[in-house]
Design an enzyme around this catalytic site. Sequence first.
Site, mmCIF file in Angstrom:
data_model
loop_
_atom_site.group_PDB
_atom_site.id
_atom_site.type_symbol
_atom_site.label_atom_id
_atom_site.label_comp_id
_atom_site.label_asym_id
_atom_site.label_seq_id
_atom_site.Cartn_x
_atom_site.Cartn_y
_atom_site.Cartn_z
ATOM 1 N N GLY A 1 -3.177 37.604 -12.453
ATOM 2 C CA GLY A 1 -3.037 36.587 -12.493
ATOM 3 C C GLY A 1 -2.101 36.412 -14.177
ATOM 4 C CD GLN B 1 -2.914 35.977 -19.993
ATOM 5 O OE1 GLN B 1 -3.261 34.874 -18.248
ATOM 6 N NE2 GLN B 1 -3.865 36.417 -20.217
ATOM 7 C CB CYS C 1 -7.666 39.641 -19.310
ATOM 8 S SG CYS C 1 -6.671 37.386 -20.145
ATOM 9 C CG LEU C 2 -2.520 41.222 -17.022
ATOM 10 C CD1 LEU C 2 -0.816 40.583 -16.223
ATOM 11 C CD2 LEU C 2 -2.188 42.807 -17.039
ATOM 12 C CG HIS D 1 -9.269 35.142 -15.430
ATOM 13 N ND1 HIS D 1 -10.316 35.966 -15.911
ATOM 14 C CD2 HIS D 1 -8.622 35.403 -15.843
ATOM 15 C CE1 HIS D 1 -9.434 37.123 -16.659
ATOM 16 N NE2 HIS D 1 -8.017 36.224 -17.380
ATOM 17 C CD GLU D 2 -5.460 33.898 -14.617
ATOM 18 O OE1 GLU D 2 -4.672 33.708 -15.678
ATOM 19 O OE2 GLU D 2 -5.307 34.957 -14.037
ATOM 20 C CG HIS E 1 -6.312 32.702 -19.530
ATOM 21 N ND1 HIS E 1 -6.596 33.360 -20.955
ATOM 22 C CD2 HIS E 1 -6.131 33.731 -18.440
ATOM 23 C CE1 HIS E 1 -6.309 34.948 -20.758
ATOM 24 N NE2 HIS E 1 -6.204 35.126 -18.988
HETATM 25 NI NI NI Z 1 -7.227 36.545 -18.493
#
Ligand code: NI
Length: 195
Positions: free
Chosen positions: A46, A51, A93-94, A135-136, A139
Amino acid sequence: MPSLQIINYPHPTLRHPSKPLKKVDRTLRTWIEEMFELMYQAKGIGLAANQVDLPFQLFVINPEGDRDSGQEMVFINPVLKTPKGSSQAEEGCLSLPGVYGQVARSEQIHVTGFDLQGNPIDLVAKGLLARVIQHEFDHLQGTLFIDRMEASDRRLLSDRLYEFELELQTRQESGTIPDNQTIKKRIETLENQYC
Ligand code: NI
């Protein structure tokens, strides 16, 4: 148009509450394609728009994390409701590469919003899909998974988080990442165009 890059904690755009999109154009579609590409390259499942330094209520998901096997989903202006149950699992998380921790999430969630074609989304998600969506969605509010970890777990990560903070500072001083004022102005410009 420069291509997108994934920004890391503690880049200020990750803390900026995203605004609803009012239009979708060709540029935005290109950005969304790039988001999927970056997500696959980074082996994620995701990715939220902020991000990649885009302050919009938009995220992309592929629970398989594989272009060839999973289902690609785009969520625009998502709303979460009627959470049910609770489950604990490890997340990453990226924007925090190499950082992992246990996070409690609702086991089931009802999500509404729009897809890229403007069709309404009305989905009850469970398990991993529900976790990724939460999670997204976080963000988009400027919330990171580390904010939801137990304080005792997060303390164990403090040295690593400090490294991320120093790295941003160094990159802003060297000019490879713009200063906070420039980042803020860019966000305002994008919001004026799309929100
Ligand atoms: Ni993340």
